[in-house]
Write a protein that holds these residues in place. Structure first.
Motif, PDB file in Angstrom:
ATOM      1  N   MET A  20     -50.648  -2.115  44.919  1.00 35.68           N
ATOM      2  CA  MET A  20     -50.990  -0.790  45.439  1.00 35.68           C
ATOM      3  C   MET A  20     -52.192  -0.214  44.695  1.00 35.68           C
ATOM      4  O   MET A  20     -53.070   0.413  45.304  1.00 35.68           O
ATOM      5  N   PHE A  21     -52.239  -0.432  43.403  1.00 31.24           N
ATOM      6  CA  PHE A  21     -53.367   0.017  42.588  1.00 31.24           C
ATOM      7  C   PHE A  21     -54.655  -0.657  43.063  1.00 31.24           C
ATOM      8  O   PHE A  21     -55.703  -0.013  43.185  1.00 31.24           O
ATOM      9  N   THR A  22     -54.570  -1.945  43.346  1.00 31.28           N
ATOM     10  CA  THR A  22     -55.729  -2.709  43.825  1.00 31.28           C
ATOM     11  C   THR A  22     -56.189  -2.191  45.178  1.00 31.28           C
ATOM     12  O   THR A  22     -57.393  -2.041  45.422  1.00 31.28           O
ATOM     13  N   LEU A  23     -55.260  -1.919  46.074  1.00 24.91           N
ATOM     14  CA  LEU A  23     -55.624  -1.399  47.389  1.00 24.91           C
ATOM     15  C   LEU A  23     -56.316  -0.046  47.279  1.00 24.91           C
ATOM     16  O   LEU A  23     -57.288   0.225  48.006  1.00 24.91           O
ATOM     17  N   ARG A  24     -55.841   0.793  46.378  1.00 22.98           N
ATOM     18  CA  ARG A  24     -56.483   2.101  46.201  1.00 22.98           C
ATOM     19  C   ARG A  24     -57.906   1.955  45.689  1.00 22.98           C
ATOM     20  O   ARG A  24     -58.769   2.792  45.970  1.00 22.98           O
ATOM     21  N   LYS A  25     -58.173   0.891  44.946  1.00 13.95           N
ATOM     22  CA  LYS A  25     -59.524   0.628  44.458  1.00 13.95           C
ATOM     23  C   LYS A  25     -60.414   0.048  45.555  1.00 13.95           C
ATOM     24  O   LYS A  25     -61.615   0.348  45.639  1.00 13.95           O
ATOM     25  N   PHE A  26     -59.837  -0.810  46.391  1.00 13.45           N
ATOM     26  CA  PHE A  26     -60.649  -1.561  47.352  1.00 13.45           C
ATOM     27  C   PHE A  26     -60.915  -0.841  48.658  1.00 13.45           C
ATOM     28  O   PHE A  26     -62.021  -0.935  49.212  1.00 13.45           O
ATOM     29  N   ILE A  27     -59.945  -0.127  49.199  1.00  9.68           N
ATOM     30  CA  ILE A  27     -60.119   0.516  50.509  1.00  9.68           C
ATOM     31  C   ILE A  27     -61.353   1.412  50.555  1.00  9.68           C
ATOM     32  O   ILE A  27     -62.087   1.416  51.563  1.00  9.68           O
ATOM     33  N   PRO A  28     -61.657   2.194  49.501  1.00 12.64           N
ATOM     34  CA  PRO A  28     -62.896   2.984  49.553  1.00 12.64           C
ATOM     35  C   PRO A  28     -64.151   2.137  49.722  1.00 12.64           C
ATOM     36  O   PRO A  28     -65.144   2.606  50.286  1.00 12.64           O
ATOM     37  N   GLU A  29     -64.103   0.891  49.254  1.00 20.10           N
ATOM     38  CA  GLU A  29     -65.254   0.008  49.424  1.00 20.10           C
ATOM     39  C   GLU A  29     -65.470  -0.334  50.901  1.00 20.10           C
ATOM     40  O   GLU A  29     -66.609  -0.495  51.345  1.00 20.10           O
ATOM     41  N   ILE A  30     -64.390  -0.454  51.653  1.00 17.82           N
ATOM     42  CA  ILE A  30     -64.523  -0.677  53.092  1.00 17.82           C
ATOM     43  C   ILE A  30     -65.222   0.522  53.732  1.00 17.82           C
ATOM     44  O   ILE A  30     -66.138   0.379  54.552  1.00 17.82           O
ATOM     45  N   LEU A  31     -64.815   1.723  53.336  1.00 20.51           N
ATOM     46  CA  LEU A  31     -65.415   2.929  53.890  1.00 20.51           C
ATOM     47  C   LEU A  31     -66.888   3.019  53.536  1.00 20.51           C
ATOM     48  O   LEU A  31     -67.717   3.430  54.362  1.00 20.51           O
ATOM     49  N   LEU A  32     -67.239   2.632  52.315  1.00 20.03           N
ATOM     50  CA  LEU A  32     -68.647   2.637  51.913  1.00 20.03           C
ATOM     51  C   LEU A  32     -69.457   1.629  52.715  1.00 20.03           C
ATOM     52  O   LEU A  32     -70.615   1.873  53.058  1.00 20.03           O
ATOM     53  N   ARG A  33     -68.845   0.506  53.019  1.00 20.87           N
ATOM     54  CA  ARG A  33     -69.547  -0.538  53.757  1.00 20.87           C
ATOM     55  C   ARG A  33     -69.837  -0.130  55.192  1.00 20.87           C
ATOM     56  O   ARG A  33     -70.933  -0.329  55.699  1.00 20.87           O
TER      57      ARG A  33
ATOM     58  N   PHE B 238     -43.615  -5.424  38.264  1.00 23.30           N
ATOM     59  CA  PHE B 238     -44.652  -4.442  38.553  1.00 23.30           C
ATOM     60  C   PHE B 238     -45.775  -5.013  39.428  1.00 23.30           C
ATOM     61  O   PHE B 238     -46.808  -4.365  39.618  1.00 23.30           O
ATOM     62  N   THR B 239     -45.595  -6.215  39.984  1.00 21.05           N
ATOM     63  CA  THR B 239     -46.627  -6.813  40.828  1.00 21.05           C
ATOM     64  C   THR B 239     -46.938  -5.935  42.034  1.00 21.05           C
ATOM     65  O   THR B 239     -48.103  -5.765  42.409  1.00 21.05           O
ATOM     66  N   ASN B 240     -45.903  -5.377  42.667  1.00 20.95           N
ATOM     67  CA  ASN B 240     -46.123  -4.508  43.821  1.00 20.95           C
ATOM     68  C   ASN B 240     -46.924  -3.273  43.439  1.00 20.95           C
ATOM     69  O   ASN B 240     -47.810  -2.831  44.188  1.00 20.95           O
ATOM     70  N   GLU B 241     -46.627  -2.724  42.281  1.00 15.76           N
ATOM     71  CA  GLU B 241     -47.351  -1.548  41.804  1.00 15.76           C
ATOM     72  C   GLU B 241     -48.824  -1.884  41.569  1.00 15.76           C
ATOM     73  O   GLU B 241     -49.716  -1.103  41.910  1.00 15.76           O
TER      74      GLU B 241
ATOM     75  N   GLN C  84     -51.037 -11.135  47.408  1.00 18.66           N
ATOM     76  CA  GLN C  84     -50.220 -10.035  47.921  1.00 18.66           C
ATOM     77  C   GLN C  84     -51.093  -8.944  48.522  1.00 18.66           C
ATOM     78  O   GLN C  84     -50.720  -8.323  49.527  1.00 18.66           O
ATOM     79  N   THR C  85     -52.263  -8.713  47.927  1.00 16.15           N
ATOM     80  CA  THR C  85     -53.184  -7.714  48.481  1.00 16.15           C
ATOM     81  C   THR C  85     -53.736  -8.180  49.820  1.00 16.15           C
ATOM     82  O   THR C  85     -53.844  -7.395  50.771  1.00 16.15           O
ATOM     83  N   ILE C  86     -54.089  -9.458  49.916  1.00 16.62           N
ATOM     84  CA  ILE C  86     -54.562 -10.005  51.188  1.00 16.62           C
ATOM     85  C   ILE C  86     -53.484  -9.856  52.259  1.00 16.62           C
ATOM     86  O   ILE C  86     -53.762  -9.466  53.398  1.00 16.62           O
ATOM     87  N   ASP C  87     -52.242 -10.156  51.901  1.00 18.35           N
ATOM     88  CA  ASP C  87     -51.141 -10.011  52.863  1.00 18.35           C
ATOM     89  C   ASP C  87     -51.034  -8.565  53.347  1.00 18.35           C
ATOM     90  O   ASP C  87     -50.785  -8.317  54.534  1.00 18.35           O
ATOM     91  N   SER C  88     -51.208  -7.621  52.439  1.00 19.51           N
ATOM     92  CA  SER C  88     -51.146  -6.208  52.826  1.00 19.51           C
ATOM     93  C   SER C  88     -52.300  -5.841  53.746  1.00 19.51           C
ATOM     94  O   SER C  88     -52.112  -5.124  54.749  1.00 19.51           O
ATOM     95  N   LEU C  89     -53.494  -6.324  53.437  1.00 24.83           N
ATOM     96  CA  LEU C  89     -54.663  -6.044  54.269  1.00 24.83           C
ATOM     97  C   LEU C  89     -54.501  -6.634  55.668  1.00 24.83           C
ATOM     98  O   LEU C  89     -54.884  -6.016  56.666  1.00 24.83           O
ATOM     99  N   VAL C  90     -53.942  -7.842  55.730  1.00 31.08           N
ATOM    100  CA  VAL C  90     -53.702  -8.467  57.032  1.00 31.08           C
ATOM    101  C   VAL C  90     -52.707  -7.637  57.830  1.00 31.08           C
ATOM    102  O   VAL C  90     -52.875  -7.419  59.038  1.00 31.08           O
ATOM    103  N   GLU C  91     -51.682  -7.145  57.162  1.00 30.90           N
ATOM    104  CA  GLU C  91     -50.691  -6.310  57.839  1.00 30.90           C
ATOM    105  C   GLU C  91     -51.332  -5.027  58.378  1.00 30.90           C
ATOM    106  O   GLU C  91     -51.031  -4.583  59.495  1.00 30.90           O
ATOM    107  N   TYR C  92     -52.233  -4.450  57.580  1.00 34.41           N
ATOM    108  CA  TYR C  92     -52.897  -3.218  57.995  1.00 34.41           C
ATOM    109  C   TYR C  92     -53.862  -3.434  59.168  1.00 34.41           C
ATOM    110  O   TYR C  92     -53.906  -2.649  60.115  1.00 34.41           O
TER     111      TYR C  92
END
Length: 314
Positions: A63-76, A57-60, A282-290
């Motif tokens: 994804m949960f972490t990204l859903r929590k963090f991406i809004p913080e980028i928008l707020l910033r 369930f690491t991938n899941e 894994q989240t950092i890797d996803s952010l780098v990919e994005y």
């Protein structure tokens, strides 16, 4: 740090990003030397912990972490993302400056991170220096340079690289190879290590110390010759590392509270710790990919699209 330094004003505080990045924690050391930092080169980097076979369930969780963090980028970056943006050129170098005045968010103030010179010179080749190395102090940067960028054993004639000195010496003594027109492998030599180990006056700023390290690692290479475009990826990784250091445990506990099966598997601290590190990486890797190919101007729109895609998966 010269023409590569980025200034972001968030709220009332100003944070420096550009040659400042985060990743991998160092093993603490209790002793020190009054003369130099040679002891740093006897210290090993902390090895990643084994997750074992039960963390499907690491991938899941990522994804949960990204859903929590991406809004913080928008707020910033959202309220005044177009406040000011300028690019200046001088003698072939680039200076990118952006200023934003944002309200308070749940993100803590960004901590300064030191960039690895190898990453600054070649971000594509040395991407792991950004994704896996958390370098907050000059001493940590010195240790990273020796552990991650030590000159490999190689044949000076054919440039073949060997894993051990014995293999290399045997190959060289045979004199059976031919000259190859390929560059010498990159890496820190013993002589450079000795230079890196020299103590710097504590009154000298980290910025000046970093420049001194650059001159040792890449002698004769002017920082102004490095083409460092205004990419968003370093800022995003910095933001996430600071976010995770404050909110990581809560995010994981929120996920585990909603996933009984996962909670049963993570039933003790020795299971929680490697999972925590795995999700960080894994989240950092996803952010780098994005964000790898985004500049600052495209950050907000990209973050909006990512968040919409993540929510669509729910």
């Amino acid at each position: 740090m010269g023409p590569l330094y980025e200034n972001w004003q968030l709220g009332t505080a100003q944070y420096s990003v550009g040659l400042c990045f985060p990743g991998q924690e160092m093993i603490p050391e209790s002793h020190d030397s009054d003369e130099d930092d040679m002891y740093l080169f006897d210290m090993s980097m902390q090895q990643p912990l084994d997750l074992g076979p039960n963390y499907q369930f690491t991938n899941e969780l990522t994804m949960f972490t990204l859903r929590k963090f991406i809004p913080e980028i928008l707020l910033r970056i959202g309220p005044h993302r177009g406040a000011r943006s300028s690019t200046k050129s001088k003698k072939g170098s680039r200076t990118h400056e952006r200023t934003m005045n944002l309200g308070a968010t749940s993100l803590p103030p960004m901590q300064n991170y030191l960039a690895c010179p190898f990453y600054v010179r070649n971000p594509e080749k040395y991407l792991s220096c950004l994704t896996r190395s958390s370098l907050r102090e000059i001493k940590e940067l010195k240790q990273h340079l020796w552990n991650a960028h030590q000159l490999p054993r190689y044949c000076p004639t054919c440039r073949e690289i060997f894993t051990t000195s014995r293999e290399c010496d045997t190959h060289v003594r045979r004199r059976s190879c031919s000259i190859q027109d390929i560059p010498r492998p990159e890496g820190i030599t013993i002589e450079q290590m000795q230079q890196l180990a020299r103590r710097t006056d504590t009154r000298v700023s980290d910025r000046q110390q970093w420049k001194s390290l650059w001159a040792i690692v890449f002698p004769g290479t002017d920082l102004r010759e490095v083409d460092y475009s205004s990419r968003a990826v370093e800022l995003v990784v910095c933001l996430f590392r600071d976010y995770w250091s404050i909110n990581g445990e809560k995010v994981m506990n929120d996920f585990l509270g909603k996933n009984r099966r996962a909670c049963e598997l993570v039933d003790e601290e020795r299971s929680f710790t490697p999972l925590y590190a795995a999700v960080l990486h894994q989240t950092i890797d996803s952010l780098v990919e994005y964000f790898r190919h985004e500049d600052y101007n495209g950050m907000f729109g990209k973050a909006e699209r990512i968040l919409a895609s993540l929510r669509h998966r729910d």
